[in-house]
Write a protein that holds these residues in place. Structure first.
Motif, mmCIF file in Angstrom:
data_model
loop_
_atom_site.group_PDB
_atom_site.id
_atom_site.type_symbol
_atom_site.label_atom_id
_atom_site.label_comp_id
_atom_site.label_asym_id
_atom_site.label_seq_id
_atom_site.Cartn_x
_atom_site.Cartn_y
_atom_site.Cartn_z
ATOM 1 N N GLY A 102 -44.551 23.740 -10.078
ATOM 2 C CA GLY A 102 -45.756 24.558 -10.520
ATOM 3 C C GLY A 102 -46.474 23.536 -11.469
ATOM 4 O O GLY A 102 -47.687 23.469 -11.552
ATOM 5 N N ASP A 136 -38.430 24.998 -9.714
ATOM 6 C CA ASP A 136 -40.085 25.453 -9.366
ATOM 7 C C ASP A 136 -40.856 25.262 -10.505
ATOM 8 O O ASP A 136 -42.238 25.163 -10.339
ATOM 9 N N ASN A 140 -43.965 29.276 -7.360
ATOM 10 C CA ASN A 140 -44.691 27.930 -7.347
ATOM 11 C C ASN A 140 -44.365 27.259 -5.984
ATOM 12 O O ASN A 140 -45.246 26.422 -5.549
#
Length: 233
Positions: A80, A76, A126
């Motif tokens: 992001g 994640d 994200n």
């Protein structure tokens, strides 16, 4: 690790570790990325991570249920980083191109992590934001929901597949990477037109083109196909 994660309000460590770090999920993820970059994917162990943080490995249980939970957080984090600074321009094709290239760039910056994380579904913030953004671009371009979802699926799978493949190549030891690149010149560049006319005719182009990733062109092909479908709506 085992299933002993502590709720967020209770897990903040106030005292710095031996390395002067105040533990947090973000600090642990960033340290894991650094370790994998330096020592490879095998470095993602509780013991090595605890040593790098200057903390007892058991302290990581307060932040992640197990190593797979940590891996999802790493995945994640890469998602992001791919989104940092992205803003929609209102041009759906330019927006998708930008998103795709950002994904590829973010994963190439951390090839060892990308090999483990590119194919995971995190369900974290994200990733959720990325799914929302891409679907927003497609729905905003006028694609019906069913079509938008199918295009989203193809777009993301293509982006992540190339990210993982190119990351795997970058993660090779330098001699192996150089040897693989040299095959196009040493082997394919010497094939004769009498036995391999198509390779011989394009050998110079092959040698030049295979030095880089095929993703940018594959992305353009996908976007052209999506544009054609949009015209047919």
């Amino acid at each position: 690790m085992t299933e002993r994660v502590v709720p967020e309000p209770q897990r903040r460590r106030r005292k710095p570790t031996k390395q002067g770090m105040v533990l947090s999920e973000q600090v642990i993820v960033e340290t894991a990325l650094r370790l994998m970059g330096q020592h490879g994917a095998a470095a993602l162990t509780v013991r090595r991570l605890g040593a790098a943080l200057g903390a007892d490995p058991s302290a990581l249980y307060r932040y992640f249920r197990n190593t797979d939970d940590l891996l999802l957080a790493i995945a994640d984090e890469l998602i992001g980083r791919a989104q940092q600074g992205w803003r929609s321009t209102g041009d759906w094709r330019a927006d998708l191109r930008d998103i795709g290239m950002r994904i590829h760039t973010a994963y190439q910056a951390h090839p060892q992590a990308a090999m483990l994380a590119a194919f995971r579904t995190t369900g974290r913030d994200n990733e959720v934001r990325a799914v929302e953004s891409i679907l927003g671009v497609l729905r905003g371009a006028g694609f019906p929901d069913e079509e938008a979802v199918r295009i989203y699926h193809a777009f993301v799978d293509q982006s992540l597949a190339f990210a993982a493949q190119d990351a795997a190549a970058l993660a090779l030891p330098a001699p192996a990477l150089a040897a693989d690149a040299g095959v196009w010149r040493v082997r394919y560049g010497r094939l004769g037109a009498d036995t391999h006319p198509n390779i011989a005719a394009t050998a110079g182009l092959l040698i030049a083109d295979m030095r880089g990733s095929g993703y940018p062109f594959a992305l353009e092909l996908l976007l052209e196909a999506v544009a054609a479908r949009r015209l047919a709506l």
